[in-house]
Enzyme design. Structure first.
Site, short mmCIF file in Angstrom:
data_model
loop_
_atom_site.label_atom_id
_atom_site.label_comp_id
_atom_site.label_asym_id
_atom_site.label_seq_id
_atom_site.Cartn_x
_atom_site.Cartn_y
_atom_site.Cartn_z
N GLU A 54 -3.65 -1.48 14.90
CA GLU A 54 -3.00 -0.24 14.48
C GLU A 54 -3.96 0.91 14.73
O GLU A 54 -5.15 0.81 14.40
CB GLU A 54 -2.67 -0.23 12.96
CG GLU A 54 -1.46 -1.01 12.56
CD GLU A 54 -1.17 -0.89 11.05
OE1 GLU A 54 -1.39 0.18 10.45
OE2 GLU A 54 -0.72 -1.91 10.49
N GLU A 114 -4.35 -5.87 6.33
CA GLU A 114 -5.18 -5.03 5.46
C GLU A 114 -5.22 -5.51 4.01
O GLU A 114 -4.81 -4.78 3.09
CB GLU A 114 -4.68 -3.58 5.49
CG GLU A 114 -4.72 -2.94 6.85
CD GLU A 114 -4.36 -1.45 6.81
OE1 GLU A 114 -3.98 -0.93 5.74
OE2 GLU A 114 -4.49 -0.80 7.86
C1 BGP Z 1 -1.60 1.12 7.47
C2 BGP Z 1 -0.49 0.15 7.12
C3 BGP Z 1 0.83 0.49 7.73
C4 BGP Z 1 1.15 1.97 7.88
C5 BGP Z 1 -0.08 2.79 8.30
C6 BGP Z 1 0.11 4.29 8.25
O1 BGP Z 1 -2.57 1.09 6.48
O2 BGP Z 1 -0.84 -1.14 7.56
O3 BGP Z 1 1.80 -0.20 7.00
O4 BGP Z 1 1.84 2.45 6.83
O5 BGP Z 1 -1.20 2.46 7.51
O6 BGP Z 1 -0.12 4.80 6.95
P1 BGP Z 1 0.95 5.64 6.15
O7 BGP Z 1 2.25 4.96 6.34
O8 BGP Z 1 0.51 5.59 4.74
O9 BGP Z 1 0.90 7.01 6.72
#
Ligand code: BGP
Length: 458
Positions: free
Chosen positions: A363, A165
């Site tokens: 993800e 990302e």
């Molecule tokens: C994505 C990232 C992850 C993870 C996920 C969930 O954007 O790649 O690292 O953190 O989001 O988001 P958050 O942890 O802010 O709830």
């Protein structure tokens, strides 16, 4: 029953900073996260910083055994740059090499394919101090680090990623103040975006020289930009949102060049970054083999109804503003809209506009607070997460049926992990982590995911 193609990847993703802990152990030096926590612990939920996280640095031998128990045939993590090369440049840390080689080997021994990412928001502080992604020197050091990683672990890794990302660290560091150094500086944001893309392309160039048996890609958060209405101003707003949020990395990474409309927009405002023709050649000649796509929430936008002063700061909000669609379905804990159909739209966009390149979901997941209340007979019954997966998989499957070249689905994440500023507020795991005892227990979704993977569908 919904069946996925043969050899479909099932698994999950995690990152070094969010899982390893041991942030000051065995020669690892500070990252921007370690430094920020030291300077401003109140920014972090419950003041939990990156020093321990899920402590996989100590527990990895046990933790990799959960992979099979939760149906993984593939798994992604990242390497910590500051652990492998303390300070970001120079000598390799042998302790880190030993750790990663053993960790990776054990994953392979479980019969799980290993995907490794090089940069997941964790800049060594020394690299940030000389300008972070705004600096050419840092790009060069990153490429040396990438080259070292290919050399040291190339025999173990099945698929590499250069960045996770990238638009997120650009926006969060220099526009939205969610990542250190939390500045609002559009010029730095633009330079850092260009340098990140260049770093990715140069790393791919280095990768090719190793003639490895693996593939290299990039992970992008391809949030479709949906416009509020069919009004031309709203449509234009969505187009610009798409250029900035998606195409800024998608086009150069997959097609080898920036979209003309994005270049024209920056030119019109005299905001082009510093670059050379040689850089553009590197980007053109070093596109990815495949794509990872992270998806959580759609981007809904409308026109910015206010006039922008001529000398106003150059921000994306000048061109579009978020649209809070009435009645939208929310994950109230994370504050993100739930909209599974976007996965179908992403699949079709890649099929039709990006040469139907091979891709997978890297993800997708649902972060929920206080999951304790769902405990039944000792196990967290996260039925909402199973429903979330099913709905997204149904839409993804439609895209696959219609010819999109999607080869897998990985969730965020297999074990509850530390979430940047939100620390352990929202839990995402298929496996529960008890923060007090460090005990691990499988959730209902973990068992469901195993059956999903065994049946290659549901
Ligand atoms: C994505 C990232 C992850 C993870 C996920 C969930 O954007 O790649 O690292 O953190 O989001 O988001 P958050 O942890 O802010 O709830």
């Amino acid at each position: 029953m919904i069946k996925f193609p043969k050899n479909f990847y099932w698994g999950s993703a995690i990152s070094a900073t969010q899982s390893e802990g041991a942030s000051a152990k065995d020669n690892k030096t500070e990252t921007t996260w370690d430094r920020w926590y030291k300077e401003d612990p109140y920014k972090f939920y419950d003041q939990i910083g990156p020093e321990l996280t899920t402590n996989m640095y100590e527990n990895y031998k046990e933790d990799v055994k959960w992979l099979k128990k939760t149906g993984h045939n593939s798994y992604r993590t990242s390497i910590s740059w500051a652990r492998l090369i303390p300070g970001g440049k120079g000598e390799v840390n042998q302790k880190a090499v030993d750790f990663y080689r053993d960790y990776f080997q054990r994953i392979k021994d479980e019969g799980v394919e290993l995907f490794v990412n090089l940069f997941h928001f964790d800049m060594p502080i020394e690299m940030q101090e000389i300008g972070g992604w705004t600096s050419r020197e840092v790009v060069n050091h990153f490429v040396e680090y990438a080259d070292t990683a290919f050399k040291l672990f190339g025999d173990l890794v099945d698929r590499w990623f250069t960045f996770n990302e990238p638009i997120v660290h650009v926006e969060c560091q220099y526009l939205n103040q969610y990542h250190y150094p939390a500045e609002v500086n559009p010029e730095k944001a633009i330079q850092s975006a260009f340098n990140t893309q260049l770093a990715s392309s140069l790393a791919i160039q280095a990768f090719r020289k190793h003639e490895l048996d693996s593939k290299v890609g990039i992970i992008l958060n391809l949030t479709p930009a949906y416009s509020r209405s069919s009004n031309p101003n709203d449509i234009e707003a969505a187009k610009i949102a798409d250029l900035i949020a998606c195409k800024s990395f998608l086009d150069p990474s997959v097609l080898g060049e920036y979209p003309k409309e994005l270049v024209d927009l920056l030119k019109d405002y005299d905001k082009l970054p510093d670059y050379t023709d040689e850089d553009l050649e590197v980007i053109k000649n070093n596109t990815v083999d495949f794509l990872g796509v992270n998806y959580y929430q759609p981007l809904r936008v409308k026109e910015n109804p206010y006039e922008i002063k001529e000398d106003a700061i150059f921000l994306p909000e000048n061109f579009y503003t978020p649209f809070e669609m009435p009645g939208r379905r929310m994950n109230i804990y994370r504050g993100w809209e739930i909209y599974p159909k976007a996965l179908y739209d992403i699949a079709i966009n890649i099929r039709d506009n990006y040469n139907n390149i091979e891709w997978l979901v890297t993800e997708n997941g649902m972060g929920v607070e206080n999951e304790e209340r769902f405990r039944e007979n000792g196990q967290i019954n996260d039925h909402y997460r199973i429903d979330f997966f099913k709905e997204h998989l149904t839409e993804l499957h439609k895209g696959v049926e219609e010819g999109s070249n999607c080869i897998g689905y990985q969730v965020w994440t297999f074990i509850d992990c530390w979430s940047w500023l939100n620390a352990y507020k929202n839990r995402y795991g298929l496996v529960e982590l008890d923060l007090d005892t460090q005990e691990r227990r499988i959730k209902k979704s973990g068992e469901w995911f195993k059956t999903l993977s065994e049946n290659n569908g549901f």
